[in-house]
Design a protein around this motif. Structure first.
Motif, PDB file in Angstrom:
ATOM      1  N   UNK A 528      -2.023   6.737  -3.296  1.00 49.01           N
ATOM      2  CA  UNK A 528      -2.968   8.004  -3.571  1.00 49.01           C
ATOM      3  C   UNK A 528      -4.396   7.974  -3.533  1.00 49.01           C
ATOM      4  N   UNK A 529      -5.006   8.913  -3.046  1.00 52.14           N
ATOM      5  CA  UNK A 529      -6.346   8.702  -2.928  1.00 52.14           C
ATOM      6  C   UNK A 529      -6.474   8.309  -1.516  1.00 52.14           C
ATOM      7  N   UNK A 530      -7.814   7.821  -1.440  1.00 49.53           N
ATOM      8  CA  UNK A 530      -8.521   7.065   0.019  1.00 49.53           C
ATOM      9  C   UNK A 530      -8.169   5.788  -0.158  1.00 49.53           C
ATOM     10  N   UNK A 531      -7.064   5.671   0.872  1.00 51.32           N
ATOM     11  CA  UNK A 531      -6.362   4.048   1.106  1.00 51.32           C
ATOM     12  C   UNK A 531      -6.735   3.779   2.566  1.00 51.32           C
ATOM     13  N   UNK A 532      -7.729   3.071   2.450  1.00 55.73           N
ATOM     14  CA  UNK A 532      -8.546   2.550   3.700  1.00 55.73           C
ATOM     15  C   UNK A 532      -8.696   0.921   3.728  1.00 55.73           C
ATOM     16  N   UNK A 533      -7.918   0.094   4.768  1.00 52.09           N
ATOM     17  CA  UNK A 533      -8.319  -1.290   4.710  1.00 52.09           C
ATOM     18  C   UNK A 533      -9.742  -1.797   4.872  1.00 52.09           C
ATOM     19  N   UNK A 534     -10.586  -0.779   5.507  1.00 56.52           N
ATOM     20  CA  UNK A 534     -12.075  -1.161   5.646  1.00 56.52           C
ATOM     21  C   UNK A 534     -12.680  -1.201   4.167  1.00 56.52           C
ATOM     22  N   UNK A 535     -12.109  -0.718   3.210  1.00 59.56           N
ATOM     23  CA  UNK A 535     -12.799  -0.718   1.741  1.00 59.56           C
ATOM     24  C   UNK A 535     -12.574  -2.179   1.142  1.00 59.56           C
TER      25      UNK A 535
END
Length: 620
Positions: A528-535
């Motif tokens: 859920x939410x912003x799931x981005x491997x760059x974070x």
């Protein structure tokens, strides 16, 4: 019996009606053809349900005289949608895609002996034989729900004049967002008349099972003809949101006293004139509307290597996205296929690889990233997913793209960018999707140049009285700013909000959409939410180990980097951080805890110790 109550019933239906009384405990399966059921009208919607005296006038239309209640779509991430209840058609009135299936109900008296003799004399055989083989040539397999023949989409209704000239609510697109929207419209306006126009030949259906349950599910193998599958809770359901009997015919929509929902299938909207509130469909027919929703979704990203190929080779390539693609895939699997190559390493490609390997087919998965789901998961978890897929028997070709393809001995030979040659019987492309914004051309509708999709405000309004929802919309998230999301739950939530706003509600989307991925039977996650491997991420999980005593022990693992150092934890939470604030979460092998994750996201404050936050998920 309902059949005996309709004086206009053709002979073949009376025969089938009588069959209900002959063997009450046996399952009777008949390949009944749409034309005979439609009173002989070619390419028209079935009308006998509406005309039958079995149904009182109060239930002939959608949502009529019904009390409100809530529908929790637990198995597919649906948020609760308020809607008006509908009637369920008796089992003997269900006409699935591939055949008519029923179990005799046991109601009624003993049949007349002369009727039985008449049946056995061959009249039934003649009627069914004639109808079945005639309609099979036209692309019917025993239902008003059509399938494609030679990749040509069938239309229902067949003529544009049977589509209403003017409607209060028009929805362009027939996917999940469209379904959620007309549910919301009918909830707010019970007598609303809603016209849905879709370029597919099917009624609205859910897409997630197409890459998982429908492929390996036992229910599908048994084949009940209605594209059913077993949910996570063990219950069986169809991929179609509503049965065919739920919908009105397009011809009946304008005159329906209580309103309803009609679906024009196999038709394309060519243009939206939002200033004049008009839509132009194929053939030049103009439909006027008061409110319109664009829910055209997205289409598969095509690869240039297959762009200018021999037609015989292209018959071996399947861009996987729609229900008709699943039908084609089933034909592929029945064709003694030994090897299938899947191009793409995201959700669809990974789930397809895992599902097809369970069917005993050799699967080769080709993708350009280092690991599967690399854009979503931190590297150590992406590695774990890749290893699990390998253990399932899938041959992984990573860091590679297909640069050449040719047909050799009726097989596809593909050369990759690292000079490997892969030979496959068939190729499935699942390399991402592109938002369908073709209606913006020449219509003065803005398209997001960065994210793609129609640019909408927080209420999903694109222009005055024109809305967009689902994959094709770039909307303003009041928490995270402008976003475009390609997940099932977002289609449900955005469709619902857009539908409510079409009735004047003026709402914004405050719930963060979730998504899920079922990789293999023992591994999956919800997010859920912003799931981005760059974070940057912080993972808190537990690892189960067997001590020397043989007792099961658990130990907590905390990982504060995205690095490739292997970490194998059985369950846990991965927190995605932006400016030290949690903006997204992956619940690794944790289910039914999305509500907790949404509460964490709402807090909007930095946490000193995420291990303490993880305890709220109760997996320790």
């Amino acid at each position: 019996m309902i059949y005996q109550k309709n004086p206009r019933m053709p002979c073949v239906l009376k025969i089938l009606s009588s069959l209900n009384h002959i063997k009450r405990e046996q399952e009777v399966r008949w390949k009944v053809i749409a034309k005979k059921i439609r009173w002989g009208k070619s390419n028209k919607e079935s009308t006998f349900l509406k005309k039958s005296t079995f149904f009182p006038n109060s239930v002939k239309s959608n949502f009529q005289n019904s009390s409100s209640k809530y529908l929790p779509f637990k198995s597919y991430g649906f948020s609760t949608i308020k809607f008006l209840s509908t009637f369920q058609t008796p089992g003997h009135l269900s006409f699935p895609l591939r055949y008519y299936s029923q179990k005799a109900s046991g109601r009624g008296g003993t049949p007349n002996k002369w009727i039985v003799a008449f049946i056995l004399s061959g009249s039934a055989g003649v009627a069914v034989y004639k109808a079945f083989y005639h309609d099979q040539q036209e692309g019917y397999l025993g239902s008003d729900t059509p399938v494609t023949v030679n990749q040509k989409t069938l239309r229902f209704p067949s003529l544009p004049q049977d589509i209403p000239d003017e409607v209060p609510y028009l929805i362009v697109g027939g996917g999940t967002a469209a379904f959620a929207a007309f549910r919301a419209i009918k909830s707010s306006d019970p007598t609303a008349k809603v016209l849905v126009i879709t370029n597919e030949s099917h009624y609205p259906y859910m897409r997630p099972p197409l890459t998982k349950e429908l492929i390996f599910n036992k229910s599908n193998e048994e084949g009940d003809g209605n594209f059913s599958f077993i949910q996570w809770n063990g219950k069986k359901r169809s991929v179609f949101f509503e049965p065919e009997e739920f919908y009105l015919n397009c011809e009946e929509l304008s005159t329906s006293e209580y309103g309803g929902v009609a679906v024009a299938r196999g038709w394309k909207v060519k243009q939206i004139e939002h200033t004049n509130k008009r839509a132009v469909i194929e053939g030049g027919k103009i439909i006027k509307y008061d409110k319109c929703l664009i829910a055209t979704g997205s289409y598969p990203k095509h690869l240039s290597v297959f762009a200018k190929q021999d037609p015989d080779l292209l018959k071996k390539v399947l861009y996987y996205r729609y229900l008709d693609d699943f039908l084609q895939l089933e034909n592929i699997m029945d064709d003694k296929t030994k090897t299938v190559a899947i191009i793409g390493g995201s959700f669809s490609g990974t789930e397809l690889a895992g599902s097809l390997s369970k069917r005993g087919v050799k699967v080769v998965q080709i993708f350009k990233e280092e690991n599967l789901l690399a854009k979503i998961l931190p590297e150590y978890l992406a590695q774990l997913v890749t290893e699990k897929i390998k253990q399932g028997g899938v041959n992984i070709i990573n860091n590679a793209e297909v640069v050449k393809a040719e047909l050799v001995n009726n097989k596809v030979n593909m050369t990759t960018s690292d000079n490997q040659v892969i030979t496959a019987d068939h190729v499935i492309v699942a390399a991402g999707v592109v938002p369908n914004t073709k209606l913006a051309e020449g219509a003065g509708i803005e398209v997001d140049k960065t994210l793609g999709g129609y640019v909408a405000n927080a209420e999903f309004e694109v222009r005055r009285d024109l809305y967009a929802a689902g994959d094709c919309v770039s909307y303003y998230d009041t928490k995270f700013g402008r976003r475009r999301i390609e997940h099932h739950d977002h289609a449900v939530l955005s469709g619902r909000i857009a539908g409510e706003n079409m009735t004047g509600k003026g709402k914004t989307l405050k719930t963060q959409p979730m998504f899920w991925c079922d990789i293999v039977s023992e591994l999956g996650f919800e997010a859920v939410g912003i799931v981005d491997s760059s974070l940057s991420t912080v993972a808190v999980g537990i690892q189960e180990t067997n001590a020397e005593t043989g007792e099961l022990q658990t130990s907590e693992i905390v990982k504060k980097s995205n690095g490739s150092e292997p970490v194998d934890f059985n369950q846990g939470v991965v927190f995605y951080l932006k400016n030290k604030i949690v903006v997204g979460m992956v619940l690794w092998n944790l289910y039914n805890r999305v509500s907790i994750a949404r509460r964490v996201l709402k807090s909007d404050v930095p946490f000193d110790d995420l291990s303490e936050v993880a305890k709220h998920f109760k997996f320790h």
